[in-house]
Design an enzyme around this catalytic site. Structure first.
Site, short mmCIF file in Angstrom:
data_model
loop_
_atom_site.label_atom_id
_atom_site.label_comp_id
_atom_site.label_asym_id
_atom_site.label_seq_id
_atom_site.Cartn_x
_atom_site.Cartn_y
_atom_site.Cartn_z
N CYS A 182 0.85 -1.18 0.00
CA CYS A 182 0.00 0.00 0.00
C CYS A 182 0.90 1.24 0.00
O CYS A 182 2.08 1.15 0.30
CB CYS A 182 -0.88 0.06 1.25
SG CYS A 182 -2.09 -1.27 1.36
N GLY A 201 -0.38 0.27 -5.10
CA GLY A 201 -1.71 -0.27 -4.90
C GLY A 201 -2.71 0.42 -5.79
O GLY A 201 -2.73 1.66 -5.86
N ASN A 205 0.12 0.64 5.90
CA ASN A 205 0.87 -0.12 4.90
C ASN A 205 1.59 -1.24 5.63
O ASN A 205 2.40 -0.96 6.50
CB ASN A 205 1.88 0.81 4.20
CG ASN A 205 2.88 0.07 3.32
OD1 ASN A 205 3.98 0.54 3.09
ND2 ASN A 205 2.51 -1.10 2.81
N GLY A 206 1.29 -2.48 5.25
CA GLY A 206 1.96 -3.61 5.91
C GLY A 206 0.98 -4.72 6.21
O GLY A 206 -0.09 -4.81 5.59
N TYR A 225 12.11 -4.50 -6.48
CA TYR A 225 10.93 -4.44 -7.33
C TYR A 225 9.90 -3.37 -6.99
O TYR A 225 9.46 -2.62 -7.86
CB TYR A 225 10.25 -5.82 -7.32
CG TYR A 225 8.90 -5.84 -7.98
CD1 TYR A 225 8.77 -5.73 -9.37
CD2 TYR A 225 7.73 -5.95 -7.22
CE1 TYR A 225 7.52 -5.74 -9.97
CE2 TYR A 225 6.47 -5.96 -7.82
CZ TYR A 225 6.38 -5.86 -9.20
OH TYR A 225 5.15 -5.86 -9.79
#
Ligand code: SF4
Length: 482
Positions: free
Chosen positions: A9, A35, A111-112, A254
């Protein structure tokens, strides 16, 4: 960039700028690669918080001419773009999550992936709490609202000490933003400042470039940063320096954008270093080096620099192919791959080609691209991959397929080469990966290659762990998605 491994995210927050909401919109736009399932912005005028969110990309949710940004216009704002790592892709799980409790309103963006979310939720449900989403983030709001936590001298620090796993969090209270990063620093979070002096926080520094803010520093693992009318202040909810970081090195390989600086290093430069090392580890007798765009591009440049084999763009990616919700036949799927990634025949025809990609997950997408290169006349194809073979799932906020679906699971290099239908295959060895990074080797997570999870996980957990009951909510996909 393949769709086999999904970003987590993206977070963005800004305090005290006359154009905070517009800047949040553009900040989220630049974090869109993290996202695309939903997007949302919560803003405060100093007394009241309002929130708008929906399914789809930022441009879809905040449609031009809709007047939504104008209605949200306030000097304090946070925003979120989501890919679901816990909880399915539904509007009930989109963020920020706005709630009201005994201390007022709070909006949370995460986020996570919390690895103890199911346990915490079960405890609250046993005491009668009602949950309205299936995402792990809602658990945090319940922790915050618990009377014994509210009365703590520092409720937020107290609550964060109950969480396990990967989290970068933005809390929007009516008068301030609190930004927190887990004690291991698994996901990136950084601080910037606009030329008008307003402080900004974002998952990646590329968001600062977009809005014309400068990078100040990263939020440290275990740190809470407060953005309010006094400026920026900091405190730690674990004793500083007592926890060895576990940075996700896959962010560098990435996920993160090339112009971002994360974990103290520029992403593009890191990927070029990987490419140079890959050329030393796995040289090839070739005429041209081509990347799988976009994520393989920086490593391919590094490979070319080191090997002196010319770099060229043998494949070009269309940025205009949207997401589709039809279930196409195999033939239509192949057509869509060709639409997304087109081969430049003149670059590969009759040549011996080194193809560089950041990673291979299932391998089926990569094999499809290899076949397209053969059809375009490539004589020899040497596949080079800038990370080791992925063999294990991630429990810290990245969605890989099941272990059984991973190409490198139970296959040796010769079997991988046969599967991909290439003349040779070469992966970055773990030592090469870690020695290319600026920080000490033990500061990084390598679990998806090594299976060594530095933060203990329950292997039975998956992204739908909180969905014991199907929540029947109507998502108007026809209106909210491409
Ligand atoms: S398992 Fe892999 S993707 Fe997940 S945090 Fe660790 S390095 Fe990153």
């Amino acid at each position: 960039m393949t769709s086999e491994k999904k970003e987590n995210c993206g977070l963005f927050g800004i305090f005290g700028d006359a154009e905070s909401v517009q800047k949040t919109y553009f900040g989220l736009y630049s974090l869109q690669h993290r996202g695309q399932e939903s997007a949302g912005i919560a803003s405060s005028d100093g007394e009241f918080i309002q929130c708008y969110k929906g399914m789809g990309a930022v441009s879809r949710v905040f449609r031009s001419g809709s007047g939504i940004l104008e209605k949200l216009a306030n000097p304090i704002a946070i925003g979120h773009v989501r890919y679901s790592t816990t909880g399915s892709s539904k509007s009930i799980n989109s963020q920020p999550l706005l709630s009201e409790y005994s201390r007022g309103q709070v909006a949370v963006a995460h986020n996570g992936n919390l690895i103890n979310a199911a346990l915490l939720r079960a405890e609250y449900e046993a005491h009668g709490s009602i949950f309205t989403s299936t995402s792990d983030t809602e658990v945090i709001i319940h922790l915050l609202a618990k009377p014994t936590h509210v009365s703590n001298p520092d409720p937020l620090a107290h609550v964060l000490n109950h969480l396990q796993g990967a989290y970068c969090l933005l809390f929007l209270f009516a008068d301030r933003i609190e930004a927190a990063r887990d004690p291991y620093g698994i996901r990136p979070l950084c601080i910037g400042q606009t030329d008008r002096g307003a402080y900004v926080v974002a998952s990646e520094s590329c968001a600062f470039d977009t809005i014309g803010a400068k990078f100040v520093r990263e939020v440290e693992p275990g740190e809470i940063v407060t953005l309010d009318k006094r400026g920026l202040s900091s405190r730690f909810f674990v004793t500083r320096g007592t926890v060895t970081p576990v940075h996700c090195i896959f962010e560098h390989i990435y996920f993160a954008k090339q112009n971002s600086t994360i974990f103290g290093e520029n992403v593009h430069e890191f990927r070029k270093k990987l490419g140079r090392r890959l050329a030393i580890e796995h040289p090839a007798n070739a005429d041209v080096v081509i990347p799988i765009p976009d994520s393989g591009t920086s490593a391919a440049i590094g490979y070319s620099e080191q090997s002196k084999v010319p770099f060229d763009m043998g494949m070009v990616r269309s940025h205009y192919v949207g997401r589709t919700f039809i279930s196409p036949s195999q033939k239509l799927r192949e057509l869509q791959v060709k639409l997304k990634l087109a081969v430049v025949k003149e670059v590969v025809d009759g040549k011996s080609v080194v193809v560089v990609d950041d990673s291979i997950v299932r391998g089926t997408t990569t094999r499809g691209k290899i076949r397209t290169l053969r059809q375009a006349g490539a004589k020899q194809i040497h596949m080079r991959v800038s990370c080791p073979p992925i063999r294990y799932p991630c429990f810290y906020g990245v969605d890989f397929p099941t272990r059984e679906e991973l190409l490198a699971n139970n296959r040796d290099f010769e079997q991988i080469r046969e599967f991909l239908e290439v003349d040779s295959v070469g992966y970055m060895p773990m030592e090469g990966l870690l020695s290319s990074a600026n920080l000490p080797a033990d500061y990084y997570c390598t679990a998806c290659w090594s299976g060594k999870y530095k933060i203990p996980v329950d292997a039975a957990e998956n992204k739908f762990a909180l969905e014991r009951y199907q929540m029947h909510m109507f998502d108007d996909w026809s209106q909210t998605n491409e």
